[in-house]
Design a protein around this motif. Structure first.
Motif, PDB file in Angstrom:
ATOM      1  N   MET A  81       0.845  -1.194   0.000  1.00 43.95           N
ATOM      2  CA  MET A  81       0.000   0.000   0.000  1.00 43.95           C
ATOM      3  C   MET A  81       0.881   1.244   0.000  1.00 43.95           C
ATOM      4  SD  MET A  81      -2.807   1.320   2.822  1.00 43.95           S
ATOM      5  CE  MET A  81      -3.842  -0.111   2.658  1.00 43.95           C
ATOM      6  N   LEU A 135      -5.530   8.535   1.263  1.00 39.51           N
ATOM      7  CA  LEU A 135      -6.885   8.636   0.711  1.00 39.51           C
ATOM      8  C   LEU A 135      -7.876   7.839   1.554  1.00 39.51           C
ATOM      9  CD1 LEU A 135      -8.793   9.645  -1.443  1.00 39.51           C
ATOM     10  CD2 LEU A 135      -8.193   7.685  -2.850  1.00 39.51           C
ATOM     11  N   LEU A 136      -7.485   6.654   1.987  1.00 40.57           N
ATOM     12  CA  LEU A 136      -8.377   5.867   2.838  1.00 40.57           C
ATOM     13  C   LEU A 136      -8.675   6.603   4.140  1.00 40.57           C
ATOM     14  CD1 LEU A 136      -6.923   2.267   2.313  1.00 40.57           C
ATOM     15  CD2 LEU A 136      -9.074   3.190   1.412  1.00 40.57           C
ATOM     16  N   THR A 140      -6.415   3.163  -5.496  1.00 44.08           N
ATOM     17  CA  THR A 140      -7.072   2.636  -4.298  1.00 44.08           C
ATOM     18  C   THR A 140      -8.152   1.630  -4.658  1.00 44.08           C
ATOM     19  OG1 THR A 140      -6.658   4.730  -3.161  1.00 44.08           O
ATOM     20  CG2 THR A 140      -8.317   3.263  -2.200  1.00 44.08           C
ATOM     21  N   THR A 173      -5.302   7.141  -7.715  1.00 52.33           N
ATOM     22  CA  THR A 173      -4.264   6.646  -6.807  1.00 52.33           C
ATOM     23  C   THR A 173      -4.149   5.128  -6.814  1.00 52.33           C
ATOM     24  OG1 THR A 173      -5.838   6.589  -4.969  1.00 52.33           O
ATOM     25  CG2 THR A 173      -4.568   8.628  -5.262  1.00 52.33           C
ATOM     26  N   MET A 207      -9.912   7.822  -6.103  1.00 50.22           N
ATOM     27  CA  MET A 207      -9.746   6.394  -5.849  1.00 50.22           C
ATOM     28  C   MET A 207      -9.205   5.684  -7.076  1.00 50.22           C
ATOM     29  SD  MET A 207     -13.097   5.456  -3.515  1.00 50.22           S
ATOM     30  CE  MET A 207     -12.445   3.849  -3.103  1.00 50.22           C
ATOM     31  N   ILE A 255      -2.361   5.975  -1.156  1.00 47.72           N
ATOM     32  CA  ILE A 255      -3.542   5.154  -0.906  1.00 47.72           C
ATOM     33  C   ILE A 255      -3.931   5.217   0.575  1.00 47.72           C
ATOM     34  CG2 ILE A 255      -4.412   2.779  -0.854  1.00 47.72           C
ATOM     35  CD1 ILE A 255      -2.810   2.242  -3.396  1.00 47.72           C
TER      36      ILE A 255
END
Length: 591
Positions: free
Chosen positions: A1, A8-9, A470, A468, A465, A5
């Motif tokens: 990861m 963003l999460l 994700t 990136t 999302m 990411i």
């Protein structure tokens, strides 16, 4: 990861928390998320801002304008009255009728368009029946979404998935291919909303509090039954004043007799004077009812009524006003100010006396009609304080056929694949303007700009999302976690992934991310990829957990919902949809 990411999460978790806590308006939170994505470098500014020019935003903008055209041409009132004639003021009957109509229309056209069309109709019916509109609007949106799997044109997500699978040498989804799954979902979902879901919806303030909250005061006014009135000989119940004009009859005055109780079986006679209470915006509509007029207006000259300079305003009685402690007759209001009081509102108190006999108090609100210059003088001499003009124009009924034809034409063009939905909607907007169904000023006033800001900003989150990686990481994580297990669990994983991604992302974007991964996975393990595509189509349209689905966003503000309300009502519904999908999809499209 990667770091991007993980960041963003973290932003997604924070954003969902802020939406749930509702300490700030949803549009402010959404703009904050958009700026955070740009400032942290997770999304280039040009990509972020392009979300506001996306198909979804353009489509919803156009739908707001088209529904405003239906309002201004009287179509909404006609539809609402027709429904109320069949359901009366029964909450259960009204909910059932709204959901049935919504699901039926949504099977043939976009669920967002269905919700936008029925929103003003439903609000109007809620006001007329004094049912809290929050009890009707969530069932409206959910029933529209439930029908997303009935036909391929029920939602643009189905069309997107149909196009995606054709790239993998699979035939496109047929018009009614999903119907055998969609109809059971609709029936079970509507039954759940009627018997269980509507009881989970929050209890908000009553209808009177709703009017006060939004500054829509209920005013006392007087109706006179004219000699040629078709209401003569009818009972109060048969007159449908409450159903058609949202009016509550408080008293009936006949031949200077004491007030008659307004029972439903009281027969109306020529010359009866009805003391009624209704919303500010509904009182001017009394002029459109044949054989009934505002008693005060009967005393005005024809030239006064027809003057283009005549306005209706709301005014507050000031402490030093000569009206304090006195009645309209005692101050010779009409002769002194060349204006007429149409209605009176005293917040928190029920007034059941003739307007001419009410001693006024400081703080009373009046609905006043008169020449602009005379109204201005009332404000200048500190007698009253004007708090707003009541804009009222009679519905342009002559243009109603054009509005209906335009709205229907948009979705016929989409259903026949002549035009893409956003293009068809904008074409409809142009036709509505050119045919005089609505003016440009009225069109812009009819747009719910806050909803557009939230949608545009959240689409940017979906773009982040994808940008990136994700979304792809989550998809591959699902495959790594359950890829070698039973096929039913693999189907469940992709259903859950599409359900998860469709909350912050658009349904179409979630499908674009998940479908290719699912098809490749199915091919590698020797399963039918079409089964996975259909399962994802159902999951991507399962947007009941948050109000971020466009259909839910449309009702979010008017219904006075909170973010958690959707989770409370939608969680069990989501489970039911999954159970039906996991049972029916592998049966109809064998693995």
């Amino acid at each position: 990861m990667t770091y991007q990411i993980a960041l963003l999460l973290f932003i997604i978790v924070i954003s969902l928390t802020l939406f749930s806590l509702e300490q700030a308006p949803a549009d402010i939170v959404a703009v904050g998320i958009l700026l955070t994505l740009i400032l942290t470098g997770l999304l280039p500014s040009n990509t972020a801002f392009s979300s506001f020019g996306s198909d979804a935003v353009i489509m919803i903008f156009g739908l707001f304008v088209l529904t405003s055209a239906l309002v201004h041409t009287g179509v909404v009132d006609m539809v609402g009255s027709a429904i109320l004639k069949r359901t009366g003021d029964s909450e259960s009957g009204l909910i059932a009728m709204v959901m049935a109509i919504s699901a039926t229309l949504s099977a043939l056209m976009s669920n967002t368009a269905t919700t936008a069309f029925l929103l003003p109709v439903t609000i109007s019916m809620a006001r007329k029946t004094e049912i809290d509109q929050s009890k009707l609007l969530m069932p409206l949106a959910f029933s529209a979404i439930l029908a997303s799997s009935v036909t391929v044109v029920s939602t643009s997500t189905n069309i997107v998935i149909s196009g995606l699978i054709s790239r993998y040498d699979m035939r496109p989804i047929g018009m009614f291919e999903m119907t055998l799954v969609g109809i059971p979902i609709v029936l079970v979902g509507l039954a759940y909303m009627f018997f269980i879901g509507r009881h989970l919806m929050p209890e908000r303030e009553g209808s009177e509090d709703l009017f006060e909250e939004f500054g829509i005061e209920r005013y006392l006014t007087e109706l006179l039954i004219l000699p040629d009135s078709p209401l003569i000989g009818k009972t109060l119940g048969e007159s449908a004043l409450g159903r058609d004009l949202d009016l509550t009859v408080l008293r009936v005055v006949r031949d200077k007799q004491p007030y008659l109780p307004p029972s439903a079986d009281l027969t109306l006679e020529e010359g009866d004077l009805l003391l009624v209470k209704g919303p500010r915006d509904e009182i001017p509509k009394i002029k459109d009812v044949t054989g009934v007029d505002i008693e005060a207006e009967v005393k005005l000259s024809l030239s006064d009524l027809q003057s283009k300079h005549t306005v209706i305003v709301e005014a507050i009685v000031l402490p030093n006003s000569p009206l304090v402690g006195r009645t309209l007759k005692q101050v010779w209001f009409r002769q002194r100010y060349r204006a007429q009081v149409l209605g009176v509102s005293r917040r928190g108190r029920r007034i059941a006396r003739k307007i001419s006999q009410i001693p006024f108090r400081a703080g009373d609100q009046l609905l006043i009609q008169g020449d602009r210059r005379n109204i201005a003088r009332l404000d200048e001499n500190n007698t009253f304080r004007m708090i707003g003009t009541v804009e009222y124009e009679r519905p342009n009924l002559e243009r109603a056929p054009f509005a209906i034809a335009t709205f229907a034409g948009v979705f016929v063009a989409v259903a026949l694949d002549i035009l893409a939905l956003p293009v068809a909607v904008l074409t409809g907007v142009l036709m509505a303007l050119l045919t005089g169904c609505i003016t440009s000023d009225e069109a812009y006033r009819g747009v719910e700009w806050k909803a557009l800001i939230v949608i545009g900003s959240m689409l940017a989150l979906g773009s982040a999302m994808e940008h990136t990686g994700t979304a792809e990481l989550l998809a591959t994580g699902i495959v790594d976690l359950i890829g070698q297990t039973h096929p039913v669990w693999l189907l469940t994983g992709f259903f859950g992934l599409s359900l998860l991604l469709t909350q912050p992302m658009s349904n179409q974007a979630a499908a674009v991310v998940v479908v290719p991964v699912a098809i490749q996975t199915a091919s590698q393990v020797g399963l039918n990829p079409r089964t996975f595509a259909i399962m994802i189509a159902v999951g991507a349209s399962c947007s009941y957990l948050t109000p971020l689905e466009p259909a839910c966003l449309i009702v979010y503000g008017p219904g006075r919902y909170r973010f958690a309300d959707f989770l409370k009502v939608g969680a069990l519904l989501t489970v039911l949809v999954y159970i039906l999908a996991i049972a029916l999809v592998p049966m109809l499209w064998p693995l």
